[in-house]
Enzyme design. Sequence first.
Site, short mmCIF file in Angstrom:
data_model
loop_
_atom_site.label_atom_id
_atom_site.label_comp_id
_atom_site.label_asym_id
_atom_site.label_seq_id
_atom_site.Cartn_x
_atom_site.Cartn_y
_atom_site.Cartn_z
N ARG A 72 56.65 46.92 85.31
CA ARG A 72 57.38 47.73 84.33
C ARG A 72 58.54 48.51 84.95
NH1 ARG A 72 51.93 47.78 82.06
NH2 ARG A 72 51.44 49.54 83.42
N GLU A 76 41.27 53.01 92.76
CA GLU A 76 39.99 53.64 92.43
C GLU A 76 38.85 52.83 93.08
OE1 GLU A 76 37.73 55.29 88.40
OE2 GLU A 76 39.37 53.84 88.24
#
Lengths: 186, 197
Positions: free
Chosen positions: B77, B114
């Site tokens: 993006r 994560e």
Amino acid sequence: MSATNSDQSVTDDRVARIASSIRVIPDFPKPGIMFQDITTMLLDPVAFKDTIDLFVERYREKDISVVAGVEARGFIFGPPIALALGAKFVPIRKPNKLPGAVISEEYSLEYGTDKMEMHVGAVQTGERVLIIDDLIATGGTLAAAIKLLERVGANVVECACVIELADLKGRDHLGDKPVFVLVSST
Amino acid sequence: MSACNNNNNNNNGDSSDRITGIKSALRVIPNFPKPGIMFQDITTLLLDPKAFKDTIDLFVERYKHEHISVIAGIEARGFIFGPSIALAIGAKFVPLRKPKKLPGEVISEKYTLEYGSDCLEMHVGAVESGDRALIVDDLIATGGTLCAAMNLLERAGAEVVECACVIEVPELKGRERLRSHGKPLYVLVESQFEPSS
């Protein structure tokens, strides 16, 4: 595109600079493939601007309301063209990237298949669409993008790429859809 | 620096109108990519030509006199916003990509997720000593990806002037993480909680 002699030579000068700014990397992603690398063109602000300008000049009077760009290198060229034309930009993405409701189109690869997706509601029936990618090879990806857009009732006006690998005859796989390219490579 | 900056070069009312328009063009998708995450979707911004143009203009106005020579955009993006900014200010655009996408010789920077880790790559030679760089992505969350991007650019000898994103998720403290690397962050809007209708 019609042009006087002087317009044509300006166009040719710009295309020559664009062509020479593209780098060829042998044996990527696998032996025997001569990869056309546009990242070096992006390092030449004049060549990059000329690339966008040449597309915008062609499509400015064509009432394009949507520019659809194929992930990921279509995301580099599509948005500047969309902004210049005042059109929407619609990303066409690999599976599971778009967060909302999507429609999917499966397409063949050399081995196996892949899928491309577009958000539901991004394109309305009857919209005039330009599809952008950096390069056309076999035409498989562009053919799938055309199908995706036609399924929502869009009118695909043309496909536009910086580079064409002419030997792979991608044009022949796009049915009646025209392809416009800046640089043809053999 | 406050999260919703008004640009020095425009009167504040005009910038805040544009930011209001940008914010209302964004869409929130609950529970994507997994339960509990309110995903900030920029694709609806791209369907609003005025709001998309305003987004680019706000970044261009901020940077056009800052002698920026490189805009680095983070896949994918960041590729949607970075090139238009680069074109407007006459800078190079450098894509920072996931592994094995760039065809030439690359430098790589690993970073933690994560669960597990990922890697960001940049072409050798894209950036030179003395380049002044801006890093662009659609959104900053924890700042992990932006820090990896900063490391790549600094290893190649560039000076990272600022990181610029459309959206910031303040609870994830990315701004603080960048500040601990000495780098400022500029964003247009903060993340929203309510799913749009």
